[in-house]
Design an enzyme around this catalytic site. Structure first.
Site, PDB file in Angstrom:
ATOM      1  N   ASP A 100       0.854  -1.189   0.000  1.00  0.00           N
ATOM      2  CA  ASP A 100       0.000   0.000   0.000  1.00  0.00           C
ATOM      3  C   ASP A 100       0.890   1.239   0.000  1.00  0.00           C
ATOM      4  OD1 ASP A 100       0.867  -0.669   2.517  1.00  0.00           O
ATOM      5  OD2 ASP A 100      -1.114  -0.636   3.454  1.00  0.00           O
ATOM      6  N   GLU A 170      -5.409   3.690   4.088  1.00  0.00           N
ATOM      7  CA  GLU A 170      -5.810   4.380   5.318  1.00  0.00           C
ATOM      8  C   GLU A 170      -7.275   4.832   5.292  1.00  0.00           C
ATOM      9  OE1 GLU A 170      -4.099   4.318   7.847  1.00  0.00           O
ATOM     10  OE2 GLU A 170      -2.004   4.087   7.250  1.00  0.00           O
TER      11      GLU A 170
HETATM   12 ZN   LIG Z   1      -2.218   2.898   9.013  1.00  0.00          ZN
HETATM   13 ZN   LIG Z   2      -0.723   0.664   7.334  1.00  0.00          ZN
END
Ligand SMILES: [Zn+2]
Ligand SMILES: [Zn+2]
Length: 443
Positions: A100, A170
């Site tokens: 990510d 997030e």
């Molecule tokens: Zn995070």
């Molecule tokens: Zn994370």
């Protein structure tokens, strides 16, 4: 921390896979160490240039360029700013490796050289610093390390490698958006999905694994408690939403304590309570913001239904008219489903990692109530075996000192989170690349 153990060298890996050992092959660990100076340059660059969710254009560009150089077929803008890099290398399974990419609206306070000084104004108009406070910069750097190792060792494995750079973890949105944009239809669908997350609670270079539920279902719930406002001196002419909302907050505590099984896990936290503007005015509204966590879908439903029932029940008890009942909204776009690491697959991979890193460095970790949308890659199709590992990031000296002094360590998302990046990156690169090769054996 100096890392001593090394995962299976290629010779040993080849033997374990029933192949002839290549002559004079360099161990994966040695190959990782050779890459480290260049990987650390990339890490420093990514760390100094964090980007908020949905804005990871520069980061995605770096990953895409690296993968293209290595011979991957790269597609950009998948699910917003996501990228998909595919390397087809003969018959065999499809393995997905995910990193990510987003940073957080946190102003870095580590005081370290190379700390992020980036500031932005968010869509909501709030000016904030931006920081890789969750360590996604280590994830992206290790992703590049894995891509390099897999490309350099193409003769040692056979199958299809799908490496993805995911946006907006997030916000609990990126995985969903990549899947909705055809991750499993436009690109080869994986049999295995693997990833890691840096860990702020154990020493750098350690690997943690959690079979089964590992991270929680995460829901954000907004409750608007309506009242009838008026003068603070004449409560009899009002319906006080502050008192009502306070009762709701208290009653919500019984959901976990009294309604779900003691053997199940759940959290109902009221993280925000806003009402009123002045001492002597009873407002006509109070607003609550909750985070609601669970592992199973059944407990999730039980908690969400319970919140709605309690809010309405308390409003009735307070004598609120039917048209002034509380409104409850569950943010569907930000729901993160719980992470379930396929148990047998997890045990199998942990045993494999122990053969290379040693029993001391590969340890089982208890589940936590944090969230990770990596869960969606396995949930999308239950036949996909998935596993997210923890890789410890706390510098050993700091870990030892904190333990001795009884201090708590900065958590992920803290402005003080400063992982031992070389240890995280080298460990994760070696672990993920060796797992990918193990899953795609030659011949
Ligand atoms: Zn995070
Ligand atoms: Zn994370």
């Amino acid at each position: 921390m100096k890392i001593s153990g090394r995962i299976l060298g290629l010779g040993a890996a080849a033997l374990a896979l029933g192949l002839a050992a290549p002559v004079a092959a360099q161990s994966l660990g040695d190959q990782v160490q050779k890459q480290m100076p260049s990987l650390m340059d990339i890490y420093k660059d990514l760390h100094a240039h964090p980007e908020l969710s949905f804005m990871e254009v520069r980061s995605a560009g770096i990953l895409a360029a690296e993968a293209r150089k290595l011979g991957f077929t790269v597609t950009e803008k998948v699910g917003g700013t996501g990228i998909v890099a595919v390397m087809k290398n003969g018959p065999g399974p499809v393995v997905l490796v995910r990193a990510d990419m987003d940073g957080l609206p946190v102003t870095e306070q580590t005081g370290l050289p190379g700390a992020s000084t980036v500031r932005v104004t968010t869509k909501e108009g709030v000016e904030t610093g931006v920081m890789h406070a969750c360590g996604h910069d280590t994830h992206m750097t290790a992703w590049i390390g894995v891509a390099r190792l897999m490309a350099a060792n193409k003769r040692q494995w056979s199958g299809t490698l799908v490496m993805i750079g995911q946006p907006a973890e997030e916000r609990g949105a990126g995985a969903r958006m990549m899947l909705a944009d055809g991750l499993y239809t436009r690109f080869p669908k994986p049999e295995y999905a693997i990833a890691f997350h840096d860990a702020a609670q154990f020493p750098a270079g350690m690997i943690g694994y959690t079979p089964g539920y590992a991270l929680a279902n995460v829901d954000s719930v907004d409750v608007t408690v309506k009242g009838l406002g008026g003068h603070g001196a004449y409560p009899q002419a009002t319906k006080d939403p502050i008192v009502l909302a306070s009762r709701i907050v208290t009653a919500l505590q019984t959901l976990v304590a009294r309604e779900i099984s003691p053997l199940d896990s759940g959290v109902v936290t009221v993280g925000s309570f806003h009402a009123g503007a002045k001492h002597n005015i009873i407002p006509d509204e109070a607003k609550l913001q909750l985070t609601v966590r669970s592992y199973t879908d059944e407990v999730r439903t039980q908690l969400l239904d319970g919140i709605a029932r309690i809010a309405k029940g308390e409003a009735i008890a307070a004598g609120m008219p039917e048209d002034r009942m509380p409104t409850i909204s569950v943010a569907k776009d930000e729901y993160t489903p719980s992470v379930f690491n396929t148990p047998e697959f997890t045990e199998e991979m942990a045993a494999f990692l122990k053969t290379g890193f040693g029993d001391q460095r590969v340890v089982q970790m208890p589940p936590v109530m944090g969230g990770e949308d990596f869960s969606r890659y396995g949930r999308e199709d239950k036949t996909i075996k998935s596993l997210i590992l923890w890789v410890g990031g706390v510098p050993q000296a700091e870990y030892d000192a904190a333990k001795k002094e009884g201090r708590t360590l900065p958590s992920l998302h803290s402005p003080f989170w400063a992982p031992d990046a070389p240890a995280v990156i080298s460990t994760a690169t070696e672990a993920l690349a060796s797992m990918a090769m193990k899953l795609m054996p030659k011949g």
